[in-house]
Design an enzyme around this catalytic site. Structure first.
Site, mmCIF file in Angstrom:
data_model
loop_
_atom_site.group_PDB
_atom_site.id
_atom_site.type_symbol
_atom_site.label_atom_id
_atom_site.label_comp_id
_atom_site.label_asym_id
_atom_site.label_seq_id
_atom_site.Cartn_x
_atom_site.Cartn_y
_atom_site.Cartn_z
ATOM 1 N N GLU A 170 -47.969 -24.808 24.391
ATOM 2 C CA GLU A 170 -49.149 -25.228 23.001
ATOM 3 C C GLU A 170 -48.703 -26.851 22.709
ATOM 4 O OE1 GLU A 170 -49.767 -22.600 20.735
ATOM 5 O OE2 GLU A 170 -50.878 -21.631 21.944
ATOM 6 N N GLU A 366 -50.674 -16.039 26.978
ATOM 7 C CA GLU A 366 -51.328 -15.166 25.424
ATOM 8 C C GLU A 366 -51.700 -15.558 25.392
ATOM 9 O OE1 GLU A 366 -49.493 -17.754 22.106
ATOM 10 O OE2 GLU A 366 -47.367 -18.395 22.799
#
Ligand code: GBH
Length: 468
Positions: A170, A366
């Site tokens: 991310e 995730e």
């Protein structure tokens, strides 16, 4: 002729800083997050109390993690995603290697293999070495070489026993959310991120994408087996009010910046025009040369890690950078910490990736829910988390549905197996399928743990050939 899909793996995910603790053990150097939490007291500014990850959930300790691996076996997962700490391996970020850091990860990986669990290794989950952060971090053009060097060391030491590497976790959240907040906390300003900060972060993001390309090139030149990819936070952007033109425009820009920027960078070596225009307009130092883009284009990733929690309900609001409120609108009656619960948006997203980016191998690296306030310990031992349980069931289903429709999804990993240190929210937000008592390190499986175990067992029963 029917196409046989690739094997599918169920797993769980974590990150070094959030679980390891042992923040100064065995020669580890400091990361920027050690400094954000200990010196700058970032959680105090956000949740009103100082918390650190100096101990976290003690996962660096082999006695602890062997028992945690036994819990993974009980759950039945086939893959565990974790990150290696750059300053544990290179205490100053560059230069001398800390052999005990590498030894730790080698032993941990072997212990996972002994339990029949495949390691998925993230190189960088936000814990940038403080020594290099002092030299500008990702803003310093040398960061490209710093990361390539670190990646090469990890590939050489661990590459023979790891199937899948994730270079970055991310980038957008690291550089556009956490770092600007940390900067404001340090300066004792209001924590609200400004448009000027968005402009300032763009060259750092560019350096990170260049570093990704260099690491991918390194991986290939070493003849590494397995796959390499990046885990990107994807948030399908929907205008909060479809009849409001400003919300519609804001949602389109959010889609370009959050979603298309990393996807185009890692698959095509292009940046969306809106990104070039918007950030170039804010910051003349954001210059992207044809040569840079050629480097990206020459080194696409093998696979995509999708970190999916929720769509972004986007509202135009001048209190936010670029007028983009993409994170704070949540119409759900019981709001989950990471946004509105919409499994159908994950299904759609996976089909869009299939159609737009040539159906690359995808891992849901995730997916999970921070319904922390609703975890309820009953009878001292049973932890009820019906909302998380429902969330995981419906998202796992959405993933299997997309896979059934031809999206090349290779795995689904829940964030997270254990409650852990949730960055600026400290220990206030729980994402685990296993409850952790942060004082005693006691672990208690929640209802969601049992539900996920049943999902995995049912899938295995349905897909393994009958035994005789
Ligand atoms: C992921 O980030 C991270 O990869 C993982 O480390 C983290 O534990 C997990 O999600 C759960 O949050 O908007 O600043 O008020 C997802 C990005 C970061 C989005 C925190 C929600 C809320 C805090 N998330 N953010 S903030």
């Amino acid at each position: 002729m029917a196409v046989t899909p690739h094997a599918f793996v169920w797993g769980a995910a974590s990150a070094a800083f959030q679980v390891e603790g042992a923040s100064q053990a065995d020669g580890k150097g400091l990361s920027k997050w050690d400094v954000y939490t200990n010196r700058d007291r970032i959680t105090e500014a956000v949740i009103g109390k100082q918390e650190t990850a100096n101990v976290a959930i003690n996962a660096y300790d082999r006695r602890q993690y062997l028992s945690d691996i036994a819990t993974m076996r009980d759950l039945g997962i086939g893959a565990y995603r974790f990150s290696v700490s750059w300053p544990r391996i290179l205490p100053a970020g560059t230069g001398a290697v800390n052999q005990s850091g590498l030894d730790h990860y080698r032993r941990f990986i072997d212990d996972l293999h002994d339990a029949g669990i495949a390691p998925m290794v993230t190189l960088y989950h936000w814990d940038f070495p403080e020594e290099l952060q002092k030299q500008g971090g990702w803003h310093n053009p040398q960061s490209v070489e710093w990361f390539r060097n670190y990646a090469a060391i990890v590939f050489r030491a661990l590459g023979d026993r790891v199937d899948t590497f994730i270079t970055f976790n991310e980038p957008f959240i690291d550089l556009y959310l956490m770092d600007p907040i940390a900067e404001n906390v340090r300066a004792k300003r209001p924590i609200a991120i400004t448009t000027a900060q968005y402009g300032r972060q763009a060259p750092a993001m560019h350096n990170l994408f260049l570093a990704n390309a260099r690491a991918v090139a390194e991986f290939r030149s070493l003849g590494s087996k397995g796959m390499i990819g990046m885990a990107v936070p994807l948030k399908p952007a929907v205008p909060n009010d479809r009849s409001n033109d400003r919300d519609v425009k804001a949602a389109a820009l959010v889609d370009a910046v959050l979603n298309r920027w990393p996807l185009e960078a890692i698959f095509r070596g292009t940046y969306p025009d809106e990104v070039i225009r918007t950030f170039g307009g804010l910051n003349p130092a954001f210059r992207v040369t044809a040569e840079d883009l050629a480097l990206l284009a020459a080194n696409p990733v093998d696979c995509l890690g999708v970190n999916y929690y929720a769509p972004a309900f986007v509202a135009h609001d001048d209190a936010y950078p670029l007028g983009l409120n993409w994170n704070d609108v949540n119409p759900d009656p019981v709001p989950a910490f990471n946004g509105p619960v919409r499994p159908e948006a994950l299904h759609r997203l996976l089909l869009d990736i299939r159609d737009t980016y040539g159906n690359p191998p995808v891992f849901i690296t995730e997916n999970g829910a921070g319904f922390g306030d609703f975890d309820e310990v009953r009878d001292g031992a049973v932890v009820k988390d019906p909302l998380r349980t429902d969330y995981i069931r419906r998202h796992a289903q959405a993933v299997l549905q997309a896979r059934g429709e031809g999206a090349d999804v290779r795995g689904y990993l829940v964030w997270s197996l254990f409650d852990n240190f949730e960055w600026i929210q400290g220990y206030e937000r729980r994402f685990g399928m296993v409850w952790v008592d942060f004082e005693t390190q006691e672990r208690i499986p929640k209802e969601s743990f049992h539900a996920y175990k049943a999902i995995i067992a049912a899938d295995r029963a349905a897909n393994s050939p009958p035994r005789r």
